[in-house]
Motif scaffolding. Structure first.
Motif, PDB file in Angstrom:
ATOM      1  N   LEU A  25      -0.188   4.388   6.887  1.00  0.00           N
ATOM      2  CA  LEU A  25      -0.602   3.455   5.665  1.00  0.00           C
ATOM      3  C   LEU A  25       0.086   3.904   4.404  1.00  0.00           C
ATOM      4  O   LEU A  25      -0.209   3.115   3.481  1.00  0.00           O
ATOM      5  N   THR A  82      -6.357  -7.470   3.746  1.00  0.00           N
ATOM      6  CA  THR A  82      -5.332  -6.741   2.956  1.00  0.00           C
ATOM      7  C   THR A  82      -4.817  -7.866   2.095  1.00  0.00           C
ATOM      8  O   THR A  82      -5.271  -8.833   1.800  1.00  0.00           O
ATOM      9  N   LEU A 121     -10.295  -1.055  13.042  1.00  0.00           N
ATOM     10  CA  LEU A 121      -9.043  -1.389  12.575  1.00  0.00           C
ATOM     11  C   LEU A 121      -9.116  -0.784  11.034  1.00  0.00           C
ATOM     12  O   LEU A 121      -9.971  -1.361  10.335  1.00  0.00           O
ATOM     13  N   ALA A 155      -6.400  -1.090   7.623  1.00  0.00           N
ATOM     14  CA  ALA A 155      -4.961  -1.561   7.155  1.00  0.00           C
ATOM     15  C   ALA A 155      -5.057  -1.783   5.599  1.00  0.00           C
ATOM     16  O   ALA A 155      -6.044  -1.842   5.034  1.00  0.00           O
ATOM     17  N   ASN A 156      -3.617  -1.765   5.239  1.00  0.00           N
ATOM     18  CA  ASN A 156      -3.493  -2.124   3.800  1.00  0.00           C
ATOM     19  C   ASN A 156      -2.264  -2.852   3.901  1.00  0.00           C
ATOM     20  O   ASN A 156      -1.845  -3.328   4.945  1.00  0.00           O
ATOM     21  N   TYR A 158      -0.891  -0.206   9.252  1.00  0.00           N
ATOM     22  CA  TYR A 158      -2.309  -0.305   9.651  1.00  0.00           C
ATOM     23  C   TYR A 158      -2.283   0.674  10.844  1.00  0.00           C
ATOM     24  O   TYR A 158      -1.629   1.088  11.502  1.00  0.00           O
ATOM     25  N   LEU A 160      -1.582  -9.743  10.079  1.00  0.00           N
ATOM     26  CA  LEU A 160      -1.448  -8.928   8.601  1.00  0.00           C
ATOM     27  C   LEU A 160      -0.147  -9.018   8.061  1.00  0.00           C
ATOM     28  O   LEU A 160       0.305  -8.070   7.308  1.00  0.00           O
TER      29      LEU A 160
END
Length: 218
Positions: free
Chosen positions: A42, A147, A189, A191-192, A196, A214
């Motif tokens: 991440l 995200t 999950l 995520a950014n 992820y 994403l």
């Protein structure tokens, strides 16, 4: 390297951890190997915490680059390591992470959230807020992942729900599952926009959908 992990020996990693563009919050006793993996994938600082003494950190808070939301009167271990303001939502709601889906520009919230809470979320996170459901599910924070590059949501999301999300977030929205068919994608999950990590039961096909939705495909 496979972008999957367990937290608290569970693939339901979204219940135990939550991330922003700059940090991931994990339970205090998370093993170093898992912390390193999350930090690497991440590209964030890893902060160990407990919210109200509990390890279900991902269910109990939700944040973005501007603030972290918790329920009224929450105690947060390691608060000095969190370098964004912490905002307390009014009312009896405790599982803030379950009822808010947010990125740095927008948020979808539980349809029964009161006006005071909605206003506080708008102000603290500095986002546009709308009430709604995903696949008829009111716990929107676990029914999707958002995200700054895209959204992945519960495959039962209706066309009207998807168009509301696309308009609100102004990003592509796709449907998928995690952990071998789990529809509550936010449960498995985190995520950014930089990366992820999915729960350990997530299949290769599911990982492909995540990467596509994403925007992580090379």
């Amino acid at each position: 390297m496979i972008r999957t992990a367990n937290i608290q020996e569970s693939p339901i990693i979204g219940a135990f951890a939550t991330c922003t563009e700059d940090m991931v919050l994990v339970p205090l006793n998370t093993p170093e190997a898992v912390r390193e993996k999350l930090g690497q994938f991440l590209q964030v600082n890893v902060v160990g915490t407990l919210v109200n003494g509990s390890t279900i950190v991902g269910s109990l808070c939700r944040g973005n680059s501007n603030a972290l939301l918790v329920s009224k009167g929450s105690t947060i271990r390691g608060q000095d390591q969190i370098d964004i303001p912490i905002a307390e939502l009014p009312g009896k709601l405790n599982a803030v992470g379950n009822v808010v889906l947010a990125n740095d520009s927008s948020a979808l919230v539980h349809p029964e959230l009161n006006d005071r809470s909605v206003e506080l979320i708008e102000k603290a996170l500095k986002v546009d807020v709308k009430r709604g459901t995903i696949g008829g599910v009111k716990a929107v924070g676990m029914a999707g992942v958002a995200t700054n590059k895209g959204l992945l949501v519960n495959p039962r999301a209706t066309d009207s729900e998807l168009s509301i999300l696309e308009e609100l977030f102004d990003l592509p929205v796709d449907i998928g599952t995690v952990n071998y068919g789990t529809q509550m994608v936010g449960s498995g999950l985190i995520a950014n926009s930089k990366g992820y990590v999915a729960g350990s039961q997530t299949t290769g096909h599911e990982l492909g959908r995540i990467e596509d939705a994403l925007d992580f495909l090379e």
